[in-house]
Write a protein that holds these residues in place. Structure first.
Motif, PDB file in Angstrom:
ATOM      1  N   MET A  48      -9.588   1.494  19.435  1.00 35.26           N
ATOM      2  CA  MET A  48     -10.511   2.577  19.062  1.00 35.26           C
ATOM      3  C   MET A  48     -10.186   3.137  17.682  1.00 35.26           C
ATOM      4  N   LEU A  49      -8.922   3.342  17.413  1.00 36.74           N
ATOM      5  CA  LEU A  49      -8.538   3.903  16.124  1.00 36.74           C
ATOM      6  C   LEU A  49      -8.877   2.944  14.984  1.00 36.74           C
ATOM      7  N   ALA A  50      -8.427   1.713  15.109  1.00 36.56           N
ATOM      8  CA  ALA A  50      -8.666   0.735  14.042  1.00 36.56           C
ATOM      9  C   ALA A  50     -10.146   0.383  13.924  1.00 36.56           C
ATOM     10  N   SER A  51     -10.817   0.212  15.050  1.00 37.63           N
ATOM     11  CA  SER A  51     -12.224  -0.151  15.028  1.00 37.63           C
ATOM     12  C   SER A  51     -13.070   0.961  14.419  1.00 37.63           C
ATOM     13  N   THR A  52     -12.759   2.209  14.731  1.00 39.37           N
ATOM     14  CA  THR A  52     -13.506   3.327  14.167  1.00 39.37           C
ATOM     15  C   THR A  52     -13.330   3.369  12.655  1.00 39.37           C
ATOM     16  N   VAL A  53     -12.109   3.186  12.188  1.00 38.50           N
ATOM     17  CA  VAL A  53     -11.863   3.169  10.743  1.00 38.50           C
ATOM     18  C   VAL A  53     -12.628   2.016  10.096  1.00 38.50           C
ATOM     19  N   LEU A  54     -12.580   0.833  10.707  1.00 34.50           N
ATOM     20  CA  LEU A  54     -13.292  -0.323  10.152  1.00 34.50           C
ATOM     21  C   LEU A  54     -14.799  -0.099  10.125  1.00 34.50           C
ATOM     22  N   LEU A  55     -15.347   0.506  11.184  1.00 31.74           N
ATOM     23  CA  LEU A  55     -16.784   0.756  11.210  1.00 31.74           C
ATOM     24  C   LEU A  55     -17.190   1.815  10.189  1.00 31.74           C
ATOM     25  N   LEU A  56     -16.345   2.831  10.003  1.00 33.90           N
ATOM     26  CA  LEU A  56     -16.647   3.841   8.995  1.00 33.90           C
ATOM     27  C   LEU A  56     -16.595   3.246   7.595  1.00 33.90           C
ATOM     28  N   THR A  71     -19.073  -0.958   2.568  1.00 35.25           N
ATOM     29  CA  THR A  71     -18.938  -2.315   2.027  1.00 35.25           C
ATOM     30  C   THR A  71     -20.260  -3.042   1.873  1.00 35.25           C
ATOM     31  N   HIS A  72     -21.380  -2.409   2.177  1.00 37.05           N
ATOM     32  CA  HIS A  72     -22.655  -3.125   2.128  1.00 37.05           C
ATOM     33  C   HIS A  72     -23.027  -3.576   0.719  1.00 37.05           C
ATOM     34  N   ASN A  73     -22.457  -2.951  -0.309  1.00 35.62           N
ATOM     35  CA  ASN A  73     -22.742  -3.369  -1.680  1.00 35.62           C
ATOM     36  C   ASN A  73     -21.750  -4.416  -2.189  1.00 35.62           C
ATOM     37  N   LEU A  74     -20.738  -4.719  -1.415  1.00 40.54           N
ATOM     38  CA  LEU A  74     -19.719  -5.674  -1.844  1.00 40.54           C
ATOM     39  C   LEU A  74     -20.137  -7.096  -1.485  1.00 40.54           C
ATOM     40  N   SER A  75     -19.323  -8.043  -1.869  1.00 39.85           N
ATOM     41  CA  SER A  75     -19.628  -9.446  -1.598  1.00 39.85           C
ATOM     42  C   SER A  75     -19.612  -9.719  -0.099  1.00 39.85           C
ATOM     43  N   ASN A  76     -20.354 -10.748   0.308  1.00 39.79           N
ATOM     44  CA  ASN A  76     -20.407 -11.111   1.728  1.00 39.79           C
ATOM     45  C   ASN A  76     -19.033 -11.477   2.254  1.00 39.79           C
ATOM     46  N   GLU A  77     -18.227 -12.138   1.427  1.00 33.84           N
ATOM     47  CA  GLU A  77     -16.878 -12.527   1.844  1.00 33.84           C
ATOM     48  C   GLU A  77     -16.056 -11.312   2.241  1.00 33.84           C
ATOM     49  N   PHE A  78     -16.069 -10.293   1.405  1.00 34.13           N
ATOM     50  CA  PHE A  78     -15.305  -9.083   1.684  1.00 34.13           C
ATOM     51  C   PHE A  78     -15.924  -8.299   2.835  1.00 34.13           C
ATOM     52  N   LYS A  79     -17.247  -8.277   2.872  1.00 30.85           N
ATOM     53  CA  LYS A  79     -17.959  -7.541   3.914  1.00 30.85           C
ATOM     54  C   LYS A  79     -17.635  -8.107   5.298  1.00 30.85           C
ATOM     55  N   TYR A  80     -17.627  -9.420   5.419  1.00 34.83           N
ATOM     56  CA  TYR A  80     -17.385 -10.050   6.715  1.00 34.83           C
ATOM     57  C   TYR A  80     -15.912 -10.036   7.110  1.00 34.83           C
ATOM     58  N   LEU A  81     -15.036  -9.783   6.146  1.00 31.99           N
ATOM     59  CA  LEU A  81     -13.620  -9.671   6.469  1.00 31.99           C
ATOM     60  C   LEU A  81     -13.380  -8.514   7.433  1.00 31.99           C
ATOM     61  N   SER A  82     -14.037  -7.371   7.205  1.00 31.81           N
ATOM     62  CA  SER A  82     -13.853  -6.227   8.107  1.00 31.81           C
ATOM     63  C   SER A  82     -14.404  -6.533   9.498  1.00 31.81           C
ATOM     64  N   TRP A  83     -15.505  -7.301   9.575  1.00 31.62           N
ATOM     65  CA  TRP A  83     -16.069  -7.650  10.878  1.00 31.62           C
ATOM     66  C   TRP A  83     -15.164  -8.641  11.608  1.00 31.62           C
ATOM     67  N   ARG A  84     -14.549  -9.560  10.859  1.00 27.19           N
ATOM     68  CA  ARG A  84     -13.611 -10.503  11.492  1.00 27.19           C
ATOM     69  C   ARG A  84     -12.373  -9.766  11.993  1.00 27.19           C
ATOM     70  N   ALA A 109     -13.312  -8.117  15.163  1.00 27.64           N
ATOM     71  CA  ALA A 109     -13.356  -9.100  16.251  1.00 27.64           C
ATOM     72  C   ALA A 109     -11.943  -9.429  16.723  1.00 27.64           C
ATOM     73  N   PHE A 110     -11.001  -9.527  15.808  1.00 32.80           N
ATOM     74  CA  PHE A 110      -9.602  -9.758  16.172  1.00 32.80           C
ATOM     75  C   PHE A 110      -9.080  -8.598  17.017  1.00 32.80           C
ATOM     76  N   LEU A 111      -9.426  -7.372  16.628  1.00 34.94           N
ATOM     77  CA  LEU A 111      -8.992  -6.193  17.390  1.00 34.94           C
ATOM     78  C   LEU A 111      -9.567  -6.181  18.797  1.00 34.94           C
ATOM     79  N   VAL A 112     -10.783  -6.665  18.940  1.00 37.07           N
ATOM     80  CA  VAL A 112     -11.367  -6.792  20.282  1.00 37.07           C
ATOM     81  C   VAL A 112     -10.515  -7.750  21.108  1.00 37.07           C
TER      82      VAL A 112
END
Length: 164
Positions: free
Chosen positions: A109-117, A122-135, A138-141
């Motif tokens: 919850m702590l890490a996921s909330t920070v990542l989601l915030l 990151t929506h203006n950043l590159s797709n590579e960097f943007k998807y890093l937070s989503w990966r 997923a690892f935290l899940v």
């Protein structure tokens, strides 16, 4: 959600519903673990207040249900974190029931909330960097699910019961 994504439908409605449902289910889970009536009341009333605030927000801006609602995610996640920390406090002088599960809840919850915030930034950043937070999320899940397996093994495994 994956099917909705491939059909080019907005799947954030399901995510927002999941976040609220997760708060309710984990709140009721922790409420069932608490032995002190005041703590049980804190869980119930804080969830009612959070739901009321979220529904007022949705009433004022109904489109929020179809958006990435950071306010909702933050409120729901922080409440679950508070409930888990209350459970840790109760375990200080008691036996360690659902210890590994609660560790997984707090870490996820702590890490996921920070990542989601941060994810909205990151929506203006590159797709590579943007998807890093989503990966990473997923690892935290996966870590959270692993903590559930460890908890099951420690608390409910037949090998434990046979040793006793």
């Amino acid at each position: 959600m994956e099917i909705m994504y491939h059909m080019h439908l907005n799947n954030l409605l399901l995510m927002n519903t999941f976040v609220i449902g997760q708060m309710i289910l984990l709140g009721l889970f922790y409420k069932s673990l608490f032995k002190i009536q005041a703590q049980k009341k804190v869980v119930v009333w804080s969830m009612i207040l959070a739901l009321l605030i979220i529904f007022i927000q949705l009433y004022n801006d109904p489109e929020q249900i179809y958006k990435f609602n950071l306010f909702e995610i933050t409120i729901c996640s922080l409440l679950v974190l508070i409930f888990a920390l209350m459970h840790f406090y109760n375990m200080l002088g008691d036996n360690k029931t659902y210890y590994y599960f609660s560790i997984g809840v707090v870490a996820f919850m702590l890490a996921s909330t920070v990542l989601l915030l941060v994810g909205n930034l990151t929506h203006n950043l590159s797709n590579e960097f943007k998807y890093l937070s989503w990966r990473l999320n997923a690892f935290l899940v996966g870590v959270f699910y692993f903590s559930m397996i460890v908890e099951w093994k420690v608390s409910f495994s037949k090998t434990k019961n046979l040793a006793n």
